[in-house]
Design an enzyme around this catalytic site. Structure first.
Site, PDB file in Angstrom:
ATOM      1  CG  HIS A 177       8.094  30.718 -16.713  1.00 43.69           C
ATOM      2  ND1 HIS A 177       8.124  32.036 -16.340  1.00 43.69           N
ATOM      3  CD2 HIS A 177       7.528  30.677 -17.958  1.00 43.69           C
ATOM      4  CE1 HIS A 177       7.591  32.775 -17.307  1.00 43.69           C
ATOM      5  NE2 HIS A 177       7.221  31.972 -18.303  1.00 43.69           N
ATOM      6  NE  ARG A 210      11.289  31.329 -17.812  1.00 38.19           N
ATOM      7  CZ  ARG A 210      11.020  32.374 -18.594  1.00 38.19           C
ATOM      8  NH1 ARG A 210      10.860  32.201 -19.900  1.00 38.19           N
ATOM      9  NH2 ARG A 210      10.938  33.598 -18.094  1.00 38.19           N
ATOM     10  CG  HIS A 216      14.526  32.239 -14.468  1.00 37.41           C
ATOM     11  ND1 HIS A 216      14.416  32.945 -13.290  1.00 37.41           N
ATOM     12  CD2 HIS A 216      13.288  32.202 -15.003  1.00 37.41           C
ATOM     13  CE1 HIS A 216      13.161  33.328 -13.133  1.00 37.41           C
ATOM     14  NE2 HIS A 216      12.458  32.893 -14.156  1.00 37.41           N
ATOM     15  CG  ASP A 220      17.591  32.248 -10.984  1.00 41.51           C
ATOM     16  OD1 ASP A 220      18.132  32.400  -9.875  1.00 41.51           O
ATOM     17  OD2 ASP A 220      17.728  33.052 -11.938  1.00 41.51           O
TER      18      ASP A 220
END
Length: 260
Positions: A177, A210, A216, A220
């Site tokens: 993403h 995220r 995440h 990340d």
């Protein structure tokens, strides 16, 4: 080109310095992803043509590493926002479909991005859903197969339960993403440098969503920003992308002339 490459490098480097608290080819794709993702379709390059994220990214933090302690702290800070307006924004940001992402970036871009108003630009976003969101992070994702934070903590994300079954089988590191949003912001800022501040802020917020969503770890997301910048660099070498970008520039310029 030199200025664009510099922008990519600076934006990627910034991804390593801040945390979640900073803000409360025409080849067929082979995607098999969750419902909020783009279905299989054309791309600017295939997976083998992407720079290998496994080759240039360091391994993700492990238990006992100070950076993993930071990941845990950022996850807990994000989870504490559950039910707030920021959590709702993270929920909306989790929808990685091309129409939703085009809608998200239209406001900071200052031009409505859609298949009807800016077809060439919309097609770029559509292709990059696979190129940047999947192909660019793929080798590191598959190699490390990092457990996602919501699995680690036995929580749920801000996404539908049905999507979580896919996330459990898809590596957490790096964030696709975030890579996608970073590449988009760099491209849109290339088309409209005057909107760069707003675009990069929104891409940053998108990445932090995220962490808040629990999908995440912070590391990340930081790595995803690097991947997005690397993918942006890769795209510049592809004739098909350069042609599409030129078409997008022309239609954006026409939109601005029409509405100003």
């Amino acid at each position: 080109m030199k200025k664009s490459a510099l922008s990519a490098a600076l934006f990627a480097a910034c991804g390593l310095l801040f945390t979640a608290s900073s803000f409360a080819a025409d080849q067929p794709g082979t995607k098999a992803d969750a419902s909020w993702h783009k279905p299989t379709g054309p791309t600017f390059h295939d997976v083998a043509q992407a720079f290998s994220s496994k080759a240039y990214l360091p391994p993700p933090p492990k238990k006992g590493d100070p950076l993993f302690a930071l990941d845990i702290a950022e996850y807990k800070a994000g989870y504490a926002l559950k039910g707030t307006a920021r959590w709702k924004l993270a929920t909306s940001d989790s929808d990685m479909s091309t129409p939703n992402v085009a809608h998200i970036f239209s406001k900071p871009f200052g031009v409505t991005i859609s298949a009807q108003t800016t077809p060439a630009l919309y097609r770029i976003l559509d292709y990059l859903n696979v190129d940047s969101g999947d192909y660019a992070p793929e080798t590191a994702k598959k190699f490390y197969m990092r457990e996602r934070p919501f699995v680690y903590f036995k929580h749920h994300t801000c996404q539908p339960i049905a999507d979580e079954s896919f996330l459990r089988t898809n590596g957490s590191y790096p964030s696709g993403h975030t890579a996608y949003a970073t590449t988009i912001a760099l491209i849109l800022a290339q088309l409209r440098p005057d909107r760069g501040d707003e675009l990069f802020k929104r891409a940053w917020t998108y990445g932090q969503s995220r962490v808040i969503c629990g999908a995440h770890w912070q590391s990340d997301v930081n790595a995803g920003r690097i991947v997005g910048a690397v993918e942006y660099s890769r795209l510049q070498s592809l004739p098909a992308f350069r042609k599409a970008l030129k078409q997008a520039q022309e239609e954006v310029d026409n939109q601005l002339k029409t509405h100003h």
